[in-house]
Design a protein around this motif. Structure first.
Motif, PDB file in Angstrom:
ATOM      1  N   GLY A  30      23.056 -24.843 -14.391  1.00  0.00           N
ATOM      2  CA  GLY A  30      24.407 -24.973 -14.912  1.00  0.00           C
ATOM      3  C   GLY A  30      24.438 -25.681 -16.248  1.00  0.00           C
ATOM      4  O   GLY A  30      25.177 -25.298 -17.160  1.00  0.00           O
ATOM      5  N   ASP A  31      23.584 -26.704 -16.378  1.00  0.00           N
ATOM      6  CA  ASP A  31      23.499 -27.432 -17.652  1.00  0.00           C
ATOM      7  C   ASP A  31      22.946 -26.548 -18.771  1.00  0.00           C
ATOM      8  O   ASP A  31      23.186 -26.812 -19.951  1.00  0.00           O
ATOM      9  CB  ASP A  31      22.602 -28.667 -17.491  1.00  0.00           C
ATOM     10  N   GLN A  32      22.182 -25.511 -18.390  1.00  0.00           N
ATOM     11  CA  GLN A  32      21.664 -24.561 -19.373  1.00  0.00           C
ATOM     12  C   GLN A  32      22.655 -23.442 -19.674  1.00  0.00           C
ATOM     13  O   GLN A  32      22.350 -22.521 -20.442  1.00  0.00           O
ATOM     14  CB  GLN A  32      20.356 -23.934 -18.862  1.00  0.00           C
ATOM     15  N   GLY A  33      23.838 -23.523 -19.072  1.00  0.00           N
ATOM     16  CA  GLY A  33      24.846 -22.493 -19.293  1.00  0.00           C
ATOM     17  C   GLY A  33      24.639 -21.238 -18.463  1.00  0.00           C
ATOM     18  O   GLY A  33      25.203 -20.184 -18.779  1.00  0.00           O
ATOM     19  N   ILE A  34      23.840 -21.346 -17.403  1.00  0.00           N
ATOM     20  CA  ILE A  34      23.554 -20.195 -16.553  1.00  0.00           C
ATOM     21  C   ILE A  34      24.390 -20.279 -15.286  1.00  0.00           C
ATOM     22  O   ILE A  34      24.331 -21.279 -14.557  1.00  0.00           O
ATOM     23  CB  ILE A  34      22.061 -20.137 -16.198  1.00  0.00           C
ATOM     24  N   GLN A  35      25.161 -19.252 -15.030  1.00  0.00           N
ATOM     25  CA  GLN A  35      25.947 -19.204 -13.803  1.00  0.00           C
ATOM     26  C   GLN A  35      25.034 -18.860 -12.640  1.00  0.00           C
ATOM     27  O   GLN A  35      24.249 -17.915 -12.704  1.00  0.00           O
ATOM     28  CB  GLN A  35      27.062 -18.161 -13.912  1.00  0.00           C
ATOM     29  N   CYS A  36      25.079 -19.658 -11.581  1.00  0.00           N
ATOM     30  CA  CYS A  36      24.200 -19.386 -10.457  1.00  0.00           C
ATOM     31  C   CYS A  36      24.922 -19.607  -9.132  1.00  0.00           C
ATOM     32  O   CYS A  36      25.955 -20.273  -9.065  1.00  0.00           O
ATOM     33  CB  CYS A  36      22.935 -20.238 -10.516  1.00  0.00           C
ATOM     34  N   LEU A  37      24.359 -19.018  -8.106  1.00  0.00           N
ATOM     35  CA  LEU A  37      24.899 -19.087  -6.758  1.00  0.00           C
ATOM     36  C   LEU A  37      23.823 -19.638  -5.844  1.00  0.00           C
ATOM     37  O   LEU A  37      22.709 -19.117  -5.796  1.00  0.00           O
ATOM     38  CB  LEU A  37      25.333 -17.696  -6.291  1.00  0.00           C
ATOM     39  N   ARG A  38      24.154 -20.681  -5.103  1.00  0.00           N
ATOM     40  CA  ARG A  38      23.222 -21.246  -4.123  1.00  0.00           C
ATOM     41  C   ARG A  38      23.582 -20.709  -2.741  1.00  0.00           C
ATOM     42  O   ARG A  38      24.736 -20.747  -2.333  1.00  0.00           O
ATOM     43  CB  ARG A  38      23.321 -22.767  -4.148  1.00  0.00           C
ATOM     44  N   THR A  39      22.593 -20.209  -2.023  1.00  0.00           N
ATOM     45  CA  THR A  39      22.854 -19.633  -0.717  1.00  0.00           C
ATOM     46  C   THR A  39      21.679 -19.900   0.211  1.00  0.00           C
ATOM     47  O   THR A  39      20.730 -20.591  -0.162  1.00  0.00           O
ATOM     48  CB  THR A  39      23.175 -18.126  -0.845  1.00  0.00           C
ATOM     49  N   ARG A  40      21.741 -19.366   1.443  1.00  0.00           N
ATOM     50  CA  ARG A  40      20.702 -19.682   2.419  1.00  0.00           C
ATOM     51  C   ARG A  40      20.572 -18.574   3.448  1.00  0.00           C
ATOM     52  O   ARG A  40      21.472 -17.747   3.613  1.00  0.00           O
ATOM     53  CB  ARG A  40      21.034 -20.987   3.147  1.00  0.00           C
ATOM     54  N   GLU A  41      19.421 -18.591   4.124  1.00  0.00           N
ATOM     55  CA  GLU A  41      19.205 -17.696   5.258  1.00  0.00           C
ATOM     56  C   GLU A  41      18.638 -18.480   6.439  1.00  0.00           C
ATOM     57  O   GLU A  41      17.850 -19.409   6.239  1.00  0.00           O
ATOM     58  CB  GLU A  41      18.237 -16.568   4.877  1.00  0.00           C
ATOM     59  N   PRO A  42      19.015 -18.087   7.672  1.00  0.00           N
ATOM     60  CA  PRO A  42      20.082 -17.126   7.932  1.00  0.00           C
ATOM     61  C   PRO A  42      21.429 -17.719   7.535  1.00  0.00           C
ATOM     62  O   PRO A  42      21.653 -18.917   7.687  1.00  0.00           O
ATOM     63  CB  PRO A  42      19.992 -16.894   9.444  1.00  0.00           C
ATOM     64  N   GLY A  43      22.298 -16.898   7.012  1.00  0.00           N
ATOM     65  CA  GLY A  43      23.601 -17.363   6.559  1.00  0.00           C
ATOM     66  C   GLY A  43      23.947 -16.769   5.215  1.00  0.00           C
ATOM     67  O   GLY A  43      23.435 -15.728   4.822  1.00  0.00           O
ATOM     68  N   GLY A  44      24.837 -17.439   4.499  1.00  0.00           N
ATOM     69  CA  GLY A  44      25.191 -17.008   3.163  1.00  0.00           C
ATOM     70  C   GLY A  44      26.353 -16.041   3.082  1.00  0.00           C
ATOM     71  O   GLY A  44      26.775 -15.669   1.990  1.00  0.00           O
TER      72      GLY A  44
END
Length: 213
Positions: A30-44
């Motif tokens: 995020g500090d680098q200006g990159i949009q990201c999504l944090r997720t997990r398995e199983p789940g998400g």
């Protein structure tokens, strides 16, 4: 890779610190200006989170390897179609706590589910999607289980399978990473959190030409 997002997965045994490092990486990106999504398995995804409870809670012998993998695959399909693929298509980086490599290790190598079953089902639900990068966090089994025990989570079905099971898991992850050197990178998760955080940030910066580290 065009405008498609980067897909990064974290793998490793219980208590290897994946969740902590994923959160730190999310902040860094995020500090680098990159949009990201944090997720997990199983789940998400909503459906996959329901299945998560079936997989991670209860007696250690609740499911055999094939049933377990089918449950993971159902959750993974929902996760892919509702969360991962839409994000990647929008140029969002996806950082996932566990993915198909966990199934290859836990149900495949350790529980002897044939590779052809794992790969054919995975291909059917995913069209063969593989992460752009998989970071394998390696930690001695006793240390990892001690960390996991401190969480006091009810999601402890795998943690309760015993040291021999987890030693097999550890070696299987290391073997898998060595067999896929272009995609997988092994990191010592027994070092201080800040040191590991810096190594991960530097590796991803070098790998994907980020600046600012």
């Amino acid at each position: 890779m065009g405008n498609r997002g980067i897909f990064i997965t974290f793998e490793g045994g219980e208590g290897s610190g994946k969740s902590t490092q994923i959160a730190l990486l999310e902040t860094f990106l995020g500090d680098q200006g990159i949009q990201c999504l944090r997720t997990r398995e199983p789940g998400g995804s909503s459906g996959a989170e329901l299945i998560r409870n079936l997989i991670l809670q209860g007696d250690v012998a609740r499911w055999d390897a094939l049933t377990e993998y089918l449950l993971f695959s159902a959750a993974r399909r929902d996760h892919l179609t509702r969360t991962i693929e839409p994000a990647l298509a929008q140029g969002i980086w996806v950082i996932c706590d566990r993915y198909i490599d966990s199934s290859r290790v836990y149900q495949g190598v350790v529980q002897n589910l044939p590779t052809e079953i794992i790969e054919s089902i995975y291909h059917a639900i995913s069209n063969g999607l593989e992460p752009d990068l998989t970071l394998v966090l390696d930690i001695p089994v006793k240390d990892g289980l001690n960390r996991a025990e401190k969480r006091k989570s009810i999601e402890n079905r795998f943690e309760n399978k015993g040291e021999a099971f987890h030693e097999h898991v550890r070696q299987a992850f290391l073997d898998l990473a060595r067999q896929n050197p272009g995609r997988c990178h092994i990191l010592d998760a027994d070092m201080p959190i800040g040191d590991l955080q810096h190594l991960i940030q530097k590796y991803i910066s070098d790998r994907f030409l980020l600046k600012g580290v």
